[in-house]
Design a protein around this motif. Sequence first.
Motif, PDB file in Angstrom:
ATOM      1  N   GLN A  48       0.854  -1.196   0.000  1.00 57.81           N
ATOM      2  CA  GLN A  48       0.000   0.000   0.000  1.00 57.81           C
ATOM      3  C   GLN A  48       0.883   1.235   0.000  1.00 57.81           C
ATOM      4  O   GLN A  48       1.733   1.398   0.870  1.00 57.81           O
ATOM      5  CB  GLN A  48      -0.904  -0.001   1.239  1.00 57.81           C
ATOM      6  N   ARG A  49       0.704   2.099  -0.974  1.00 55.76           N
ATOM      7  CA  ARG A  49       1.500   3.322  -1.101  1.00 55.76           C
ATOM      8  C   ARG A  49       0.702   4.489  -0.526  1.00 55.76           C
ATOM      9  O   ARG A  49      -0.462   4.672  -0.861  1.00 55.76           O
ATOM     10  CB  ARG A  49       1.835   3.574  -2.568  1.00 55.76           C
ATOM     11  N   VAL A  50       1.369   5.281   0.326  1.00 54.82           N
ATOM     12  CA  VAL A  50       0.685   6.391   0.989  1.00 54.82           C
ATOM     13  C   VAL A  50       1.573   7.627   0.931  1.00 54.82           C
ATOM     14  O   VAL A  50       2.705   7.612   1.444  1.00 54.82           O
ATOM     15  CB  VAL A  50       0.362   6.054   2.464  1.00 54.82           C
ATOM     16  N   LEU A  51       1.066   8.682   0.318  1.00 59.33           N
ATOM     17  CA  LEU A  51       1.769   9.962   0.294  1.00 59.33           C
ATOM     18  C   LEU A  51       1.547  10.642   1.638  1.00 59.33           C
ATOM     19  O   LEU A  51       0.403  10.858   2.049  1.00 59.33           O
ATOM     20  CB  LEU A  51       1.245  10.840  -0.845  1.00 59.33           C
ATOM     21  N   VAL A  52       2.644  10.976   2.334  1.00 55.84           N
ATOM     22  CA  VAL A  52       2.540  11.537   3.683  1.00 55.84           C
ATOM     23  C   VAL A  52       3.049  12.983   3.740  1.00 55.84           C
ATOM     24  O   VAL A  52       3.437  13.460   4.800  1.00 55.84           O
ATOM     25  CB  VAL A  52       3.259  10.647   4.727  1.00 55.84           C
ATOM     26  N   ASP A  53       3.018  13.671   2.617  1.00 53.54           N
ATOM     27  CA  ASP A  53       3.368  15.096   2.559  1.00 53.54           C
ATOM     28  C   ASP A  53       2.092  15.923   2.592  1.00 53.54           C
ATOM     29  O   ASP A  53       1.043  15.490   2.117  1.00 53.54           O
ATOM     30  CB  ASP A  53       4.125  15.418   1.270  1.00 53.54           C
ATOM     31  N   ARG A  54       2.204  17.122   3.139  1.00 55.05           N
ATOM     32  CA  ARG A  54       1.051  18.014   3.195  1.00 55.05           C
ATOM     33  C   ARG A  54       0.722  18.592   1.819  1.00 55.05           C
ATOM     34  O   ARG A  54      -0.427  18.863   1.509  1.00 55.05           O
ATOM     35  CB  ARG A  54       1.318  19.156   4.192  1.00 55.05           C
ATOM     36  N   LEU A  55       1.746  18.782   0.995  1.00 59.43           N
ATOM     37  CA  LEU A  55       1.567  19.353  -0.339  1.00 59.43           C
ATOM     38  C   LEU A  55       1.701  18.258  -1.395  1.00 59.43           C
ATOM     39  O   LEU A  55       2.525  17.358  -1.251  1.00 59.43           O
ATOM     40  CB  LEU A  55       2.618  20.437  -0.602  1.00 59.43           C
ATOM     41  N   TRP A  56       0.914  18.376  -2.458  1.00 55.68           N
ATOM     42  CA  TRP A  56       1.012  17.408  -3.546  1.00 55.68           C
ATOM     43  C   TRP A  56       2.338  17.642  -4.290  1.00 55.68           C
ATOM     44  O   TRP A  56       2.718  18.787  -4.534  1.00 55.68           O
ATOM     45  CB  TRP A  56      -0.167  17.567  -4.515  1.00 55.68           C
ATOM     46  N   PRO A  57       3.059  16.592  -4.654  1.00 49.09           N
ATOM     47  CA  PRO A  57       4.365  16.757  -5.302  1.00 49.09           C
ATOM     48  C   PRO A  57       4.263  17.332  -6.710  1.00 49.09           C
ATOM     49  O   PRO A  57       3.313  17.041  -7.442  1.00 49.09           O
ATOM     50  CB  PRO A  57       4.924  15.333  -5.336  1.00 49.09           C
ATOM     51  N   ASN A  98       4.872  17.910 -10.594  1.00 44.93           N
ATOM     52  CA  ASN A  98       5.016  17.059 -11.775  1.00 44.93           C
ATOM     53  C   ASN A  98       4.546  15.625 -11.573  1.00 44.93           C
ATOM     54  O   ASN A  98       5.071  14.706 -12.200  1.00 44.93           O
ATOM     55  CB  ASN A  98       6.469  17.062 -12.271  1.00 44.93           C
ATOM     56  N   ARG A  99       3.582  15.419 -10.697  1.00 46.91           N
ATOM     57  CA  ARG A  99       3.025  14.080 -10.487  1.00 46.91           C
ATOM     58  C   ARG A  99       1.509  14.155 -10.538  1.00 46.91           C
ATOM     59  O   ARG A  99       0.889  14.895  -9.768  1.00 46.91           O
ATOM     60  CB  ARG A  99       3.442  13.507  -9.127  1.00 46.91           C
ATOM     61  N   ARG A 100       0.935  13.383 -11.445  1.00 43.80           N
ATOM     62  CA  ARG A 100      -0.520  13.271 -11.507  1.00 43.80           C
ATOM     63  C   ARG A 100      -0.950  12.169 -10.536  1.00 43.80           C
ATOM     64  O   ARG A 100      -0.181  11.264 -10.218  1.00 43.80           O
ATOM     65  CB  ARG A 100      -0.971  12.915 -12.923  1.00 43.80           C
ATOM     66  N   LYS A 101      -2.185  12.240 -10.104  1.00 46.64           N
ATOM     67  CA  LYS A 101      -2.679  11.245  -9.148  1.00 46.64           C
ATOM     68  C   LYS A 101      -2.627   9.836  -9.707  1.00 46.64           C
ATOM     69  O   LYS A 101      -2.285   8.899  -8.999  1.00 46.64           O
ATOM     70  CB  LYS A 101      -4.091  11.600  -8.695  1.00 46.64           C
ATOM     71  N   ASP A 102      -2.914   9.677 -10.991  1.00 48.83           N
ATOM     72  CA  ASP A 102      -2.875   8.336 -11.566  1.00 48.83           C
ATOM     73  C   ASP A 102      -1.446   7.805 -11.690  1.00 48.83           C
ATOM     74  O   ASP A 102      -1.222   6.604 -11.676  1.00 48.83           O
ATOM     75  CB  ASP A 102      -3.591   8.294 -12.922  1.00 48.83           C
ATOM     76  N   GLN A 103      -0.455   8.677 -11.775  1.00 47.27           N
ATOM     77  CA  GLN A 103       0.943   8.252 -11.825  1.00 47.27           C
ATOM     78  C   GLN A 103       1.400   7.724 -10.467  1.00 47.27           C
ATOM     79  O   GLN A 103       2.173   6.783 -10.394  1.00 47.27           O
ATOM     80  CB  GLN A 103       1.860   9.418 -12.188  1.00 47.27           C
ATOM     81  N   LEU A 104       0.939   8.342  -9.429  1.00 53.18           N
ATOM     82  CA  LEU A 104       1.418   8.016  -8.087  1.00 53.18           C
ATOM     83  C   LEU A 104       0.829   6.715  -7.555  1.00 53.18           C
ATOM     84  O   LEU A 104       1.493   5.992  -6.827  1.00 53.18           O
ATOM     85  CB  LEU A 104       1.089   9.172  -7.145  1.00 53.18           C
ATOM     86  N   GLN A 105      -0.404   6.437  -7.889  1.00 52.86           N
ATOM     87  CA  GLN A 105      -1.085   5.232  -7.418  1.00 52.86           C
ATOM     88  C   GLN A 105      -0.927   5.085  -5.906  1.00 52.86           C
ATOM     89  O   GLN A 105      -0.416   4.080  -5.415  1.00 52.86           O
ATOM     90  CB  GLN A 105      -0.573   3.993  -8.140  1.00 52.86           C
ATOM     91  N   ALA A 106      -1.380   6.103  -5.202  1.00 49.38           N
ATOM     92  CA  ALA A 106      -1.202   6.115  -3.751  1.00 49.38           C
ATOM     93  C   ALA A 106      -2.374   6.816  -3.072  1.00 49.38           C
ATOM     94  O   ALA A 106      -3.029   7.680  -3.649  1.00 49.38           O
ATOM     95  CB  ALA A 106       0.086   6.846  -3.384  1.00 49.38           C
ATOM     96  N   LEU A 107      -2.591   6.441  -1.845  1.00 45.96           N
ATOM     97  CA  LEU A 107      -3.522   7.131  -0.966  1.00 45.96           C
ATOM     98  C   LEU A 107      -2.793   8.372  -0.460  1.00 45.96           C
ATOM     99  O   LEU A 107      -1.598   8.317  -0.173  1.00 45.96           O
ATOM    100  CB  LEU A 107      -3.875   6.203   0.205  1.00 45.96           C
ATOM    101  N   TRP A 108      -3.489   9.494  -0.352  1.00 39.89           N
ATOM    102  CA  TRP A 108      -2.865  10.717   0.142  1.00 39.89           C
ATOM    103  C   TRP A 108      -3.447  11.046   1.505  1.00 39.89           C
ATOM    104  O   TRP A 108      -4.663  11.219   1.648  1.00 39.89           O
ATOM    105  CB  TRP A 108      -3.099  11.855  -0.840  1.00 39.89           C
ATOM    106  N   LEU A 109      -2.582  11.142   2.512  1.00 36.89           N
ATOM    107  CA  LEU A 109      -3.004  11.506   3.863  1.00 36.89           C
ATOM    108  C   LEU A 109      -2.252  12.762   4.306  1.00 36.89           C
ATOM    109  O   LEU A 109      -1.305  12.701   5.103  1.00 36.89           O
ATOM    110  CB  LEU A 109      -2.726  10.351   4.841  1.00 36.89           C
ATOM    111  N   PRO A 110      -2.654  13.943   3.815  1.00 41.20           N
ATOM    112  CA  PRO A 110      -1.929  15.169   4.173  1.00 41.20           C
ATOM    113  C   PRO A 110      -2.019  15.498   5.656  1.00 41.20           C
ATOM    114  O   PRO A 110      -1.133  16.158   6.210  1.00 41.20           O
ATOM    115  CB  PRO A 110      -2.597  16.240   3.315  1.00 41.20           C
ATOM    116  N   GLU A 111      -3.071  15.028   6.328  1.00 45.06           N
ATOM    117  CA  GLU A 111      -3.237  15.351   7.747  1.00 45.06           C
ATOM    118  C   GLU A 111      -2.196  14.678   8.641  1.00 45.06           C
ATOM    119  O   GLU A 111      -1.989  15.096   9.778  1.00 45.06           O
ATOM    120  CB  GLU A 111      -4.653  14.985   8.212  1.00 45.06           C
ATOM    121  N   VAL A 112      -1.522  13.645   8.146  1.00 42.82           N
ATOM    122  CA  VAL A 112      -0.502  12.963   8.943  1.00 42.82           C
ATOM    123  C   VAL A 112       0.859  13.661   8.824  1.00 42.82           C
ATOM    124  O   VAL A 112       1.769  13.389   9.594  1.00 42.82           O
ATOM    125  CB  VAL A 112      -0.412  11.470   8.555  1.00 42.82           C
TER     126      VAL A 112
END
Length: 132
Positions: free
Chosen positions: A17-26, A28-42
């Motif tokens: 399971q891939r999880v983005l743990v940054d508050r800001l979206w990276p 040059n990365r589209r959501k479909d490229q990352l294939q990850a859950l985004w939890l900015p609150e963490v």
Amino acid sequence: MIRCKRVYDPLQASDGQRVLVDRLWPRNRRKDQLQALWLPEVAPSTALRQAFHAGEVDFAGFAERYRQELTARPEHWWKLLGMAGQGDVTLLYAGKDTEHNNAMVLAQWLEDELERQGPGSSPVCYADEFKS
């Protein structure tokens, strides 16, 4: 196992399971490229993140303050803890520093929490595998 990996590193089947743990979206990365859950609150608070990047806080101070924030907000990381207890999790971050980042602090935090609950695994950062 909990791993840490830059969002710009290639996707691998072993990521789990891939999880983005940054508050800001990276950049040059589209959501479909990352294939990850985004939890900015963490992620660390904006004030703490900005202080660290400005050099006002060293990494040890950043890590300590981030752990304090995590202690105060268990509802933000509880989902991650459950995911890590069930299988492989890769914490994604955008920063260039592969050793001094919020994902590494969070991975250790989650490992400590898993250890309190029972057997865990060690956080691993595979960024060096992708350097040319």
